[in-house]
Write an enzyme that holds these catalytic residues in place. Structure first.
Site, PDB file in Angstrom:
ATOM      1  N   CYS B 146       5.582   2.353   2.409  1.00 45.17           N
ATOM      2  CA  CYS B 146       4.055   2.450   2.667  1.00 45.17           C
ATOM      3  C   CYS B 146       3.813   3.320   3.774  1.00 45.17           C
ATOM      4  CB  CYS B 146       3.454   1.117   2.969  1.00 45.17           C
ATOM      5  SG  CYS B 146       4.001  -0.071   1.459  1.00 45.17           S
ATOM      6  N   HIS B 279      -3.617  -0.962   8.841  1.00 46.88           N
ATOM      7  CA  HIS B 279      -3.083  -0.888   7.495  1.00 46.88           C
ATOM      8  C   HIS B 279      -3.601  -1.806   6.435  1.00 46.88           C
ATOM      9  CE1 HIS B 279       0.426  -0.165   5.145  1.00 46.88           C
ATOM     10  NE2 HIS B 279       0.983  -1.570   5.102  1.00 46.88           N
ATOM     11  N   HIS B 316      -4.147   0.374  -2.249  1.00 45.04           N
ATOM     12  CA  HIS B 316      -2.727   0.475  -1.644  1.00 45.04           C
ATOM     13  C   HIS B 316      -1.983   1.787  -2.276  1.00 45.04           C
ATOM     14  CE1 HIS B 316       0.574   0.605   0.794  1.00 45.04           C
ATOM     15  NE2 HIS B 316       0.860  -0.669   1.126  1.00 45.04           N
TER      16      HIS B 316
END
Lengths: 392, 390
Positions: B146, B279, B316
């Site tokens: 990520c 995040h 995401h």
């Protein structure tokens, strides 16, 4: 900014036929290849590690949460630290990082997880397998087992993934982002891999000849393995084995999975390295694999090598197969040549391609070398290339 | 900057969507979601003007890279091709190209044709960008899950500082992929409805797809050709939390360490930051750990920063997520606002911080800290600064 010197102080590996620096050194002096030309249950020539007992280095209670490539990498990283005289006691400073190159990542875990999803259904797929299937899981498992807290980056650039990781580690030390970097190359054999590489036209069929720079070769052998080097800045004075003095990475825009057969990008990398280090390497350790296009590209980049005497040229993929991220292994071979005066040959080479005319390609290992510098040189399908100079 | 996101093609669509607090999450169209309990994602639109042979992943990356280079005034022959690096990160690269073959192989439905593997590797999006734009500088595909795209951008900045490149096209991409989706599904990490970062009702992340790309060059080079930089990347902190392959370090200590490293690299203290681009994945554990880290870093200054994140809006996007965080940070610096966290309505008491709710706020941020944390703990924080502050 680029002022800190960069030294290689440790070598660790788990490869077909060799675990650790000493076994690798022994193997490089032997005239044999690790490639099985017609292995059972594999469609291509293969150099495989097979079953590996990691219990000497990783406690089984910890190993049960790791996948195979993560275990192999952890052992190789541990051995690199050990060979640099650094205890694996969980107290490495947070300025220690990991730069890992991988061509295809955790292919066995990917295959197994997707098989479970499709065959058993999404609700029965094992999440522990998924979590170790992402490419950075290899370096993350190493970091967790060895408590390495610094920068941790996984890079992939097909056949030069290892070289790119080495350049990244070199830049981190030069710029002060890390004081020590474990630089690794890791790829593993899976059932999917030979078909994958065969689909790209890069590997030989089982039983067919496979050797870098050989006219008869119909492709590379499939390989696997993990090699780690420990890079240090001004520390590690007692164990300095080689200094990394120059490095360059470039790319040629070429379509898809094709190789730039002109070798232009590698040639430009070599020129950049020469401008940076002024070295005249006596040995080139390159990424030729037995794949015709890659071999042609390497030959065109390396023939008429600038400088005086043509250097010895060798390609570890002839001994260990194509494990994609083997640029770090090539650098380990270079360090051993500098420090222990031995370089591997190309044991299966019989009839070199015409483009190799004038190149010094020994079949047998060369002993008693007196080298002051070695060039690591690689070209990848997709157009990228990299070169690195190591000096004694 | 260049972007393809759930809000559509282009940075303008991304900016409008993020500013409005809208959410691009909807039913999955890319694959058959019937076998799964969760059936939502934030998918990007087709990039129909790209060659048919290009994979979805490559197409997203190329579209965003073209937009980025064009908006930087480096389109056509303006870019120094031999001195331009390409760093396009991703979690899985062209796995969608492999998925079909694996499916055929595993289920035995058809004999898989392994010759059709174009674009199946992690480095394929970057190779396609280099080919499309004629770039022959350094090339590297970062894969740190990520955080891949944020790490790509940070390394690209170093390549420019070190002289390895003059210009860099850097960022990340992730295409909708059944294997990635099934992975997060197996981890029970997916919210079946919405992504609600820091909300007490949050149940997990919602996956998204897209590409986020920036063009980097030195200030002197940009000004020499008459361009004012959109923002400065003044520092970053990169480290590994070495805690667990999927779970973040729960006290926030490692998140705080990453942010501290970034501040130190930028030569500022927490007091110099106006906004945190979080995040914020909306996982129960991840959000709490990140907020604890923010509370540790900002301590007495906590009431002087605002906190928001983009994942409630665009999902995401995994390998592209950190890049979207950096793009959002630059947009906020440029627009003089801070964006809200979409779908955040009831702040979890454990995630208490000065969140931006419902609508964008005109606060004229000067420096933004952007976080990108990853599976495997390969964490990065970057500091972005508005050019007027120089």
């Amino acid at each position: 900014m680029m002022s800190e010197p960069v030294y290689i102080t440790g070598i660790g590996c788990v490869l077909p036929g060799a675990t650790g620096h000493a076994e690798l050194r022994t193997l490089l002096g032997l005239p044999d290849s690790q490639v099985d030309r017609a292995p059972p249950d594999c469609t291509s020539p293969l150099a495989a590690i097979g079953e590996f007992d990691s219990s000497r280095w990783v406690r089984p209670i910890k190993a049960r949460r790791m996948n195979r490539i993560g275990l192999l990498a952890t052992v190789a990283a541990h051995l690199a630290l050990e060979s640099a005289g650094i205890p694996d006691d969980g107290h490495l400073p947070e300025t220690t990082g990991i730069a890992l190159g991988t061509g295809l990542g955790c292919t066995r875990s990917i295959d197994e997880f997707f098989r479970q999803t499709l065959v058993d259904g999404p609700d029965l797929a094992n999440p522990a397998i998924f979590s170790t299937s992402i490419p950075n899981a290899i370096a993350s498992q190493v970091a967790m087992r060895l408590s390495i807290r610094g920068p941790n980056v996984t890079v992939s650039q097909r056949e030069v993934s290892g070289e790119i990781a080495l350049l990244l580690g070199m830049d981190w030390i030069r710029s002060g982002r890390a004081e020590r970097v474990l630089v690794g190359g890791a790829d593993e054999f899976s059932n999917f891999l030979p078909q994958h590489l065969a689909g790209l036209g890069q590997v030989a069929a089982s039983g067919e000849p496979s050797c870098p720079f050989d006219q008869r070769s119909t492709g590379a052998a499939v390989g696997e393995g993990v090699t780690f080097l420990l890079l240090e800045g001004s520390g590690g004075k007692e164990r300095r084995r080689a200094r990394v003095t120059a490095g360059a990475m470039l790319g040629t825009p070429v379509p898809g999975e094709t190789v730039d057969r002109s070798g232009t990008a590698l040639r430009a990398c070599i020129e950049d390295c020469r401008a940076e280090s002024q070295a005249s390497p006596g040995l080139v350790v390159c990424g030729a694999s037995g794949d015709r296009d890659l071999d042609l590209a390497h030959a065109r980049a390396l023939r008429d090598f600038p400088g005086g005497e043509p250097p010895l040229i060798t390609a570890p993929k002839g001994m260990f197969g194509e494990s994609i991220s083997s640029g770090v292994l090539a650098a380990a071979v270079g360090v051993i040549a500098l420090t222990e005066a031995v370089a591997p040959g190309l044991p299966d080479l019989q009839d070199a391609i015409p483009e190799c005319h004038g190149m010094n390609l020994p079949r047998a290992p060369t002993e008693d070398l007196e080298l002051s510098s070695v060039l690591i040189a690689g070209i990848a399908s997709g157009g990228a290339a990299a070169a690195i100079v190591l000096e004694s | 900057m260049g972007a393809v996101s759930g809000f559509g093609l282009g940075v303008k669509a991304l900016c409008a969507g993020l500013r409005s607090g809208a959410s691009a999450i909807g039913p999955i169209r890319s694959f058959n979601a019937d076998p799964y309990r969760v059936k939502v994602m934030a998918e990007a639109p087709p990039c129909s003007d790209l060659p048919e042979a290009t994979t979805r992943c490559d197409a997203l990356a190329v579209w965003a890279a073209r937009e980025a280079l064009h908006s930087a005034g480096l389109g056509g022959d303006q870019v120094p091709g031999e001195r331009t690096a390409v760093l396009i990160g991703s979690s899985a690269g062209g796995t969608t190209a492999v998925e079909r073959l694996r499916r055929e192989q595993i289920l035995g439905e058809h004999t898989p044709d392994f010759r059709n593997l174009r674009g199946c590797t992690l480095s394929s999006p970057g190779d396609s960008v280099a080919l499309d734009l004629g770039l022959s500088g350094p090339r590297m595909a970062v894969s740190t899950a990520c955080s891949s795209s944020a790490v790509s951008i940070a390394i690209a900045a170093d390549l420019i500082r070190s002289g390895r490149a003059e210009v860099a096209v850097a960022g990340g991409v992730e295409a909708a992929s059944e294997s990635l989706f099934s992975g997060f599904h197996s981890l029970m990490a997916l919210d079946p409805e919405l992504c609600r970062p820091f909300d007490s009702r949050r149940r997990g992340l919602v996956l998204g797809e897209g590409a986020a790309v920036v063009v980097l060059e030195s200030e002197s080079r940009a000004r020499k050709r008459g361009r004012t930089p959109l923002a400065f990347l003044t520092g970053y902190g990169l480290c590994c939390d070495h805690h667990h392959i999927t779970a973040p370090e729960p006290t926030g200590r490692e998140a705080a360490r990453t942010m501290h490293l970034a501040l130190r690299d930028a030569g500022i203290t927490a007091a110099g930051i106006d906004h945190v681009d979080a995040h914020g994945t909306a996982t129960p554990a991840g959000d709490v750990a990140e907020i604890r880290g923010i509370q540790t870093v900002f301590a007495d200054h906590l009431d002087q920063v605002t906190v928001s994140g983009v994942k409630g809006a665009i999902g995401h996007t995994l390998g592209a997520a950190g890049g979207f965080g950096i793009l959002a940070s630059i947009l906020q610096l440029e627009e003089g606002v801070v964006f809200p966290t979409a779908n955040l309505e009831e702040v979890d008491p454990e995630c208490r911080a000065p969140h931006v709710l419902l609508m964008a706020r005109d606060t004229r941020p000067v420096r933004i800290l952007s976080n990108a944390f990853s599976l495997g703990g390969n964490n990065i924080s970057t500091v972005l600064q508005a050019p007027d502050d120089e």
